[in-house]
Scaffold this active site. Structure first.
Site, short mmCIF file in Angstrom:
data_model
loop_
_atom_site.label_atom_id
_atom_site.label_comp_id
_atom_site.label_asym_id
_atom_site.label_seq_id
_atom_site.Cartn_x
_atom_site.Cartn_y
_atom_site.Cartn_z
CD GLU A 1 36.13 36.89 53.28
OE1 GLU A 1 36.46 37.95 53.82
OE2 GLU A 1 36.20 36.70 52.06
CE LYS B 1 36.41 43.14 48.72
NZ LYS B 1 35.02 42.83 48.89
CG ASN C 1 40.52 41.47 49.14
OD1 ASN C 1 41.19 41.88 48.21
ND2 ASN C 1 39.43 40.74 48.96
CD GLU D 1 34.23 40.71 46.12
OE1 GLU D 1 35.38 41.03 45.75
OE2 GLU D 1 33.65 41.26 47.09
CB SER E 1 30.23 44.06 56.96
OG SER E 1 29.74 44.05 55.64
CG HIS F 1 37.20 37.11 47.86
ND1 HIS F 1 36.01 37.62 47.39
CD2 HIS F 1 37.49 37.80 48.99
CE1 HIS F 1 35.62 38.59 48.20
NE2 HIS F 1 36.50 38.71 49.19
N GLY G 1 30.72 43.13 52.05
CA GLY G 1 30.44 44.41 51.40
C GLY G 1 29.00 44.87 51.55
C1 PEP Z 1 36.15 40.70 51.64
O1 PEP Z 1 35.99 41.08 50.49
O2 PEP Z 1 36.90 39.72 51.88
C2 PEP Z 1 35.44 41.40 52.70
C3 PEP Z 1 35.39 40.85 53.89
O3 PEP Z 1 34.87 42.60 52.35
P1 PEP Z 1 34.12 43.63 53.36
O4 PEP Z 1 34.99 43.74 54.58
O5 PEP Z 1 34.05 44.90 52.59
O6 PEP Z 1 32.80 43.03 53.68
#
Ligand code: PEP
Length: 251
Positions: free
Chosen positions: A168, A11, A9, A98, A214, A96, A174
């Site tokens: 997630e 973003k 992703n 966000e 992460s 997601h 992040g």
């Molecule tokens: C995400 O935004 O779906 C995600 C898992 O981000 P990150 O790997 O940067 O934590």
């Protein structure tokens, strides 16, 4: 048989030329006969170009990062599932954290997005996960159950079979704080059990459940070795080819 998947992703990152360069590097360093499906989720504006680059590789696919819940109309700046499908994309990330947070997307709205995606032949990558307060209060399983129930469990068995789930935990996205493999496996096994109760063993066993938060080259191997973790949804580490390739090679 459920698929092994690594989805990146991006973003709101990458110009068109930098995005194409990244995809070129990933394409040239991966084996087309591999059984790991690589899904690239660039910003909307790059979808058609990236879909075109991976068109001849059956081990690659493209996803949008969101879609509108209506097919067409006076919604300035929005992008519909029908438009996304017309670029050659086959998947769409829905829910997601966000977007749940920044665009205040409710489970009810997300259920509508799932429906319109499926009608347009896009497979949803449906994101769920508890926040840190829910985890600290030990109500994370309840939080996750509510998200799948309200976002997905209205679907017929045939439609549900086309959905990929990404667990997630919001506190891990992040932040550099990864769920331990024990924590991630525990929740993902719970999710599969909920799917089993609703749709039965065959559908639950065939559902790909990804971990996101992460996930990186250092922790992917341990996470992906867990029985209920079928791959990852990767944010930050999908933006550099060596990191993304190392995650792909972690199976
Ligand atoms: C995400 O935004 O779906 C995600 C898992 O981000 P990150 O790997 O940067 O934590």
């Amino acid at each position: 048989m459920r698929r092994k998947i690594v989805a990146g992703n991006w973003k709101m990152n990458k110009t068109l030329s930098k995005g194409k360069q990244l995809v070129e590097e990933i394409l040239s360093s991966t084996d087309a006969s591999s059984d790991v499906l690589k899904i690239i989720a660039p910003p909307f504006i790059h979808l058609a170009a990236i879909a075109d680059m991976v068109r001849l590789r059956t081990d690659f696919a493209v996803a949008a990062q969101d879609c509108h819940h209506i097919n067409a109309g006076a919604y300035t700046g929005e992008v519909s599932a029908e438009m996304i499908a017309s670029t050659g994309a086959e998947f769409v990330i829905i829910g997601h954290s966000e977007r749940r947070l920044n665009a205040v997307e409710s489970n009810e709205l997300l259920a509508q997005k799932v429906n319109i995606a499926l009608v347009n032949n896009l497979s949803p990558i449906f994101c769920i996960g508890e926040n840190s307060e829910e985890r600290n209060a030990n109500i994370h399983l309840e939080a996750v159950r509510k998200q799948i129930k309200e976002g997905l469990f209205h679907l017929s068995a045939a439609d549900f079979s086309r959905v990929i789930i990404a667990y997630e935990p919001v506190w891990a996205i992040g932040t550099g704080l990864t769920a331990t493999s024990h924590q991630a496996q525990g929740v993902q096994n719970f999710i599969r059990t909920e799917i089993n109760k609703k749709y039965g063993k065959e559908i639950s066993e065939n559902c790909s459940i990804l971990y996101g938060g992460s996930c990186n080259a250092q922790n992917a191997q341990e996470l992906f070795s867990c029985i209920d973790i079928d791959g990852g949804l990767i944010g930050g580490a999908s933006l550099k080819s060596p990191d993304f390739l190392a995650i792909i090679n972690s199976f």
